[in-house]
Design a protein around this motif. Structure first.
Motif, PDB file in Angstrom:
ATOM      1  N   THR A   1      40.242  53.725  89.573  1.00 25.05           N
ATOM      2  CA  THR A   1      40.411  52.987  88.321  1.00 25.05           C
ATOM      3  C   THR A   1      39.876  51.569  88.503  1.00 25.05           C
ATOM      4  OG1 THR A   1      42.401  54.247  87.772  1.00 25.05           O
ATOM      5  CG2 THR A   1      42.063  52.174  86.602  1.00 25.05           C
ATOM      6  N   SER A   2      39.017  51.146  87.595  1.00 24.45           N
ATOM      7  CA  SER A   2      38.417  49.815  87.698  1.00 24.45           C
ATOM      8  C   SER A   2      39.352  48.774  87.092  1.00 24.45           C
ATOM      9  CB  SER A   2      37.072  49.773  86.965  1.00 24.45           C
ATOM     10  OG  SER A   2      36.109  50.547  87.638  1.00 24.45           O
ATOM     11  N   PHE A   3      39.593  47.705  87.852  1.00 25.09           N
ATOM     12  CA  PHE A   3      40.374  46.579  87.357  1.00 25.09           C
ATOM     13  C   PHE A   3      39.543  45.311  87.506  1.00 25.09           C
ATOM     14  CE2 PHE A   3      43.579  49.592  88.946  1.00 25.09           C
ATOM     15  CZ  PHE A   3      44.366  49.744  87.803  1.00 25.09           C
ATOM     16  N   THR A   4      39.427  44.533  86.449  1.00 23.60           N
ATOM     17  CA  THR A   4      38.684  43.277  86.510  1.00 23.60           C
ATOM     18  C   THR A   4      39.293  42.288  85.534  1.00 23.60           C
ATOM     19  OG1 THR A   4      36.529  42.231  86.161  1.00 23.60           O
ATOM     20  CG2 THR A   4      37.008  44.171  84.842  1.00 23.60           C
ATOM     21  N   THR A   5      39.228  41.015  85.875  1.00 25.71           N
ATOM     22  CA  THR A   5      39.711  39.981  84.950  1.00 25.71           C
ATOM     23  C   THR A   5      38.706  39.701  83.840  1.00 25.71           C
ATOM     24  OG1 THR A   5      38.834  38.302  86.472  1.00 25.71           O
ATOM     25  CG2 THR A   5      41.171  38.841  86.652  1.00 25.71           C
ATOM     26  N   ASP A   6      37.486  40.223  83.958  1.00 28.31           N
ATOM     27  CA  ASP A   6      36.464  40.102  82.919  1.00 28.31           C
ATOM     28  C   ASP A   6      36.303  38.646  82.466  1.00 28.31           C
ATOM     29  OD1 ASP A   6      34.564  40.716  81.041  1.00 28.31           O
ATOM     30  OD2 ASP A   6      35.991  41.452  79.543  1.00 28.31           O
ATOM     31  N   LEU A   7      35.996  37.788  83.414  1.00 26.99           N
ATOM     32  CA  LEU A   7      35.843  36.367  83.121  1.00 26.99           C
ATOM     33  C   LEU A   7      34.640  36.132  82.207  1.00 26.99           C
ATOM     34  CD1 LEU A   7      37.985  34.724  84.599  1.00 26.99           C
ATOM     35  CD2 LEU A   7      36.184  33.689  85.960  1.00 26.99           C
ATOM     36  N   THR A   8      34.809  35.293  81.209  1.00 24.05           N
ATOM     37  CA  THR A   8      33.717  34.955  80.295  1.00 24.05           C
ATOM     38  C   THR A   8      33.296  33.507  80.507  1.00 24.05           C
ATOM     39  OG1 THR A   8      35.217  34.191  78.548  1.00 24.05           O
ATOM     40  CG2 THR A   8      34.678  36.552  78.596  1.00 24.05           C
TER      41      THR A   8
ATOM     42  N   HIS B   1      38.195  39.687  90.472  1.00 29.58           N
ATOM     43  CA  HIS B   1      38.322  38.453  89.686  1.00 29.58           C
ATOM     44  C   HIS B   1      36.930  37.882  89.479  1.00 29.58           C
ATOM     45  CE1 HIS B   1      39.833  34.888  87.927  1.00 29.58           C
ATOM     46  NE2 HIS B   1      39.655  34.096  88.985  1.00 29.58           N
ATOM     47  N   ALA B   2      36.308  38.284  88.366  1.00 28.83           N
ATOM     48  CA  ALA B   2      34.903  37.955  88.153  1.00 28.83           C
ATOM     49  C   ALA B   2      34.476  38.405  86.756  1.00 28.83           C
ATOM     50  CB  ALA B   2      34.040  38.677  89.195  1.00 28.83           C
ATOM     51  N   PRO B   3      33.264  38.058  86.355  1.00 26.09           N
ATOM     52  CA  PRO B   3      32.703  38.657  85.145  1.00 26.09           C
ATOM     53  C   PRO B   3      32.596  40.178  85.292  1.00 26.09           C
ATOM     54  CG  PRO B   3      31.443  36.729  85.783  1.00 26.09           C
ATOM     55  CD  PRO B   3      32.400  37.006  86.906  1.00 26.09           C
TER      56      PRO B   3
ATOM     57  N   PRO C   1      37.512  37.833  94.927  1.00 27.67           N
ATOM     58  CA  PRO C   1      36.689  36.851  94.213  1.00 27.67           C
ATOM     59  C   PRO C   1      35.212  37.188  94.405  1.00 27.67           C
ATOM     60  CG  PRO C   1      37.389  35.937  96.305  1.00 27.67           C
ATOM     61  CD  PRO C   1      38.038  37.302  96.192  1.00 27.67           C
ATOM     62  N   THR C   2      34.384  36.740  93.494  1.00 30.44           N
ATOM     63  CA  THR C   2      32.939  36.918  93.650  1.00 30.44           C
ATOM     64  C   THR C   2      32.269  35.548  93.551  1.00 30.44           C
ATOM     65  OG1 THR C   2      32.516  37.281  91.292  1.00 30.44           O
ATOM     66  CG2 THR C   2      33.101  39.217  92.616  1.00 30.44           C
ATOM     67  N   CYS C   3      30.963  35.545  93.432  1.00 27.88           N
ATOM     68  CA  CYS C   3      30.225  34.280  93.467  1.00 27.88           C
ATOM     69  C   CYS C   3      30.731  33.300  92.411  1.00 27.88           C
ATOM     70  CB  CYS C   3      28.737  34.541  93.240  1.00 27.88           C
ATOM     71  SG  CYS C   3      27.955  35.532  94.532  1.00 27.88           S
ATOM     72  N   VAL C   4      30.939  33.798  91.188  1.00 22.80           N
ATOM     73  CA  VAL C   4      31.301  32.907  90.077  1.00 22.80           C
ATOM     74  C   VAL C   4      32.643  32.237  90.341  1.00 22.80           C
ATOM     75  CG1 VAL C   4      31.875  32.810  87.636  1.00 22.80           C
ATOM     76  CG2 VAL C   4      29.948  34.205  88.412  1.00 22.80           C
ATOM     77  N   THR C   5      33.664  33.020  90.645  1.00 23.76           N
ATOM     78  CA  THR C   5      35.004  32.453  90.810  1.00 23.76           C
ATOM     79  C   THR C   5      35.125  31.623  92.092  1.00 23.76           C
ATOM     80  OG1 THR C   5      35.638  34.635  91.676  1.00 23.76           O
ATOM     81  CG2 THR C   5      36.225  34.126  89.413  1.00 23.76           C
ATOM     82  N   ALA C   6      34.327  31.943  93.096  1.00 18.47           N
ATOM     83  CA  ALA C   6      34.342  31.125  94.310  1.00 18.47           C
ATOM     84  C   ALA C   6      33.667  29.778  94.061  1.00 18.47           C
ATOM     85  CB  ALA C   6      33.651  31.862  95.449  1.00 18.47           C
ATOM     86  N   LEU C   7      32.582  29.778  93.294  1.00 16.53           N
ATOM     87  CA  LEU C   7      31.849  28.542  93.040  1.00 16.53           C
ATOM     88  C   LEU C   7      32.609  27.591  92.126  1.00 16.53           C
ATOM     89  CD1 LEU C   7      28.213  29.929  92.676  1.00 16.53           C
ATOM     90  CD2 LEU C   7      29.050  28.411  94.465  1.00 16.53           C
ATOM     91  N   ILE C   8      33.400  28.129  91.179  1.00 19.95           N
ATOM     92  CA  ILE C   8      34.139  27.229  90.277  1.00 19.95           C
ATOM     93  C   ILE C   8      35.447  26.763  90.911  1.00 19.95           C
ATOM     94  CG2 ILE C   8      33.125  28.285  88.230  1.00 19.95           C
ATOM     95  CD1 ILE C   8      35.720  29.780  87.771  1.00 19.95           C
ATOM     96  N   GLY C   9      35.776  27.306  92.092  1.00 20.70           N
ATOM     97  CA  GLY C   9      36.894  26.767  92.847  1.00 20.70           C
ATOM     98  C   GLY C   9      38.253  27.355  92.535  1.00 20.70           C
ATOM     99  N   ASP C  10      38.326  28.547  91.957  1.00 24.29           N
ATOM    100  CA  ASP C  10      39.630  29.174  91.722  1.00 24.29           C
ATOM    101  C   ASP C  10      40.339  29.407  93.066  1.00 24.29           C
ATOM    102  OD1 ASP C  10      39.238  29.165  89.049  1.00 24.29           O
ATOM    103  OD2 ASP C  10      39.077  31.331  88.784  1.00 24.29           O
ATOM    104  N   ASP C  11      41.608  28.995  93.148  1.00 20.54           N
ATOM    105  CA  ASP C  11      42.375  29.121  94.384  1.00 20.54           C
ATOM    106  C   ASP C  11      43.007  30.513  94.430  1.00 20.54           C
ATOM    107  OD1 ASP C  11      43.908  28.877  96.650  1.00 20.54           O
ATOM    108  OD2 ASP C  11      44.642  26.861  96.167  1.00 20.54           O
ATOM    109  N   ILE C  12      42.238  31.476  94.923  1.00 20.18           N
ATOM    110  CA  ILE C  12      42.669  32.866  94.931  1.00 20.18           C
ATOM    111  C   ILE C  12      43.906  33.055  95.804  1.00 20.18           C
ATOM    112  CG2 ILE C  12      41.957  35.238  95.373  1.00 20.18           C
ATOM    113  CD1 ILE C  12      40.400  33.902  93.153  1.00 20.18           C
ATOM    114  N   GLU C  13      43.914  32.429  96.965  1.00 14.37           N
ATOM    115  CA  GLU C  13      45.019  32.622  97.894  1.00 14.37           C
ATOM    116  C   GLU C  13      46.334  32.096  97.317  1.00 14.37           C
ATOM    117  OE1 GLU C  13      44.219  31.289 101.804  1.00 14.37           O
ATOM    118  OE2 GLU C  13      42.408  32.497 102.049  1.00 14.37           O
ATOM    119  N   ALA C  14      46.282  30.967  96.625  1.00 15.73           N
ATOM    120  CA  ALA C  14      47.498  30.415  96.031  1.00 15.73           C
ATOM    121  C   ALA C  14      48.030  31.321  94.918  1.00 15.73           C
ATOM    122  CB  ALA C  14      47.229  29.015  95.489  1.00 15.73           C
TER     123      ALA C  14
END
Length: 496
Positions: free
Chosen positions: A90-97, A65-67, A130-143
């Motif tokens: 197989t690579s899976f990513t949410t490709d956040l922009t 879950h990251a760029p 999660p990576t740096c970007v999604t952790a810093l913006i506060g996405d609630d991964i566990e929820a």
């Protein structure tokens, strides 16, 4: 984020680490890894370390879950091998922009990605990183993972190890925490037996664990779970029913081994499958632990018989290499378990160790090296590329064993080099692996290319023309005219 801080603090306070027990409270909170410098390469971040530990679980979908760049940087970062499923490749990513970040669409995009993976691939579980970007913006991964697991009826495991929290080694341990919290113990096997074991910290690089597993099969010992090498989700979920465990790389998963012993009474020891003696000792200790946990003592006799048979075969194969390699000098620029296990393995056949790196080794690893080498002068914490080059160019070593990042130092110094880290193409574990390692060292040292590259280059030599002087008067006159114009004579020409 507070739960992540608690996990990190718990990982730093590692009772199974002898060095950690000797620290005061303040030093223990700082951990063992050096602090990261922003913008500097530090050998991998926490996200990279978590991915290293979990990606070899071959039937699981690993969703980043990251760029896009985060997945591109971490994909296929270990040469682990699978005997079956290929979904892990197989690579899976949410490709956040940038727009997703600004509009707060990260969590919805993650939930949609989980649904698409479930419908298209039907994996037994999905791991979300999660990576740096999604952790810093506060996405609630566990929820999101909890809601997706309820909605789609499969385990969705959050792996909370964003890169900025620390080093690669910290990420290894956080991955172990994720397995403890969400995977191990979630399934009860119906075939648990007295000869079930776990192998922890074994990555099956180049398929080398496949050289060891047949030995255990011959003893009737079943590997309940190899974590993470060639692992399956169901096997790891049932790992709490093993009777004993072997820790191969303590720097990665010592916390996992300790907590499994506390929760499920699974005793463990640290060993190595590199080298003949260490492989034999590992088999002995596995059998002894199983007997202590209730297995039939007759397995001890069968183990000794197997060891005697396999050692005799291996030493017979190595006989041909001993006169060719005895006295050869090796520089070992690696770390972790290889910093001592490979040292011991090479010394068994008469190879001299002129130096070994302990940059990524634990205090226990360093103590083992001191016991083996009997000399601290051959142990270095780290060596700058300039120093490595100087040592090799002065012919203080006949070959360097290291990872791919330092291969060009050896090549520039015109010294044989062999890859022994995660990118290697040959398996070196077990009895057969030791023979293969020695064979590859022999091939590298005695490769005729090294004699050729050490000779002067053709353009550094003048061609010898003395024996091909012109025979006719006209040719002689032409040559004299050319020499007079150039200010030379035939005496000025010579070979190398």
């Amino acid at each position: 984020m507070s739960s992540l801080r608690a996990k990190i603090q718990d990982v730093f306070n590692e009772p199974a680490c002898e060095q950690n027990r000797g620290k005061d409270a303040k030093a223990r909170k700082e951990g063992c890894s050096k602090p990261l410098t922003p913008g500097a390469a530090a050998g991998g971040c926490a996200f990279d370390g978590a991915k290293i530990v979990l990606q070899p679980i071959t039937d699981v979908a690993h969703l980043i879950h990251a760029p896009l760049a985060c997945e591109g940087n971490s994909w296929d970062n270990r040469g682990a091998a699978s005997s079956g499923p290929t979904l892990w490749r197989t690579s899976f990513t949410t490709d956040l922009t940038e727009l997703d970040v600004v509009m707060g669409r990260g969590e919805r995009k993650l939930f949609k990605a989980i649904r698409e993976i479930k419908e298209a691939y039907g994996p037994p579980a999905i791991f979300v990183y999660p990576t740096c970007v999604t952790a810093l913006i506060g996405d609630d991964i566990e929820a999101v993972c909890k809601r997706a697991a309820e909605k789609f009826g499969l385990p969705v495991v959050p792996v909370n190890a964003p890169g900025f929290v620390g080093s690669k080694n910290l990420g290894n341990k956080l991955a172990g925490e994720a397995l403890l919290e969400h995977v191990i113990g979630t399934v009860e096997p119906d075939d648990a037996g007295p000869y079930d074991i776990n192998i922890l910290g074994e990555f099956n690089l180049s398929g080398e664990f496949w050289l060891v597993k047949p030995l255990l099969d011959r003893l009737g010992i079943r590997v309940r779970a190899c974590i993470p090498g060639d692992a399956r989700y169901f096997d790891i979920a049932c790992a709490h029913r093993a009777r004993a465990a072997m820790m191969v790389c303590s720097t990665a998963l010592i916390n996992l081994a300790r907590k499994m012993e506390q929760r499920w009474d699974i005793p463990f020891f640290e060993g190595s499958f590199y080298g003949i003696t260490d492989t034999s000792e590992a088999l002995r200790q596995i059998s002894q632990l199983l007997v202590k946990k209730g297995a039939d003592p007759e397995i001890l006799g069968r183990t000794e018989a197997l060891i005697a048979e396999e050692e005799a075969i291996a030493w017979k194969k190595l006989t041909a290499y001993r006169p060719r390699l005895e006295g050869k000098r090796v520089l070992l620029n690696t770390g972790g378990v290889k910093s001592w296990s490979v040292v011991h393995a090479l010394m068994e056949i008469g190879i001299e160790i002129v130096g070994t790196s302990v940059k990524k080794s634990t205090v226990e690893d360093k103590e083992r090296i001191k016991q083996i080498l009997k000399d601290d002068n051959h142990i270095f914490e780290q060596m700058a590329p300039r120093e490595l080059y100087a040592m090799l160019s002065e012919h203080k070593a006949d070959i360097m064993l290291s990872g791919g990042r330092t291969q060009f130092i050896a090549l520039k110094a015109k010294t044989p080099w062999l890859d022994i880290n995660q990118e290697r193409q040959h398996p070196y574990a077990g009895y057969d692996g030791m023979v293969e390692l020695v064979r590859q060292i022999d091939l590298a040292i005695h490769n005729p290319i090294w004699r050729q590259v050490r000779e002067p280059a053709p353009w550094d030599c003048q061609p010898a023309v003395r024996e091909e002087l012109p025979s006719t008067k006209s040719e002689t006159a032409t040559l004299h005219a050319v020499q007079e114009f150039a200010g030379t004579t035939t005496d000025d020409f010579g070979g190398c």
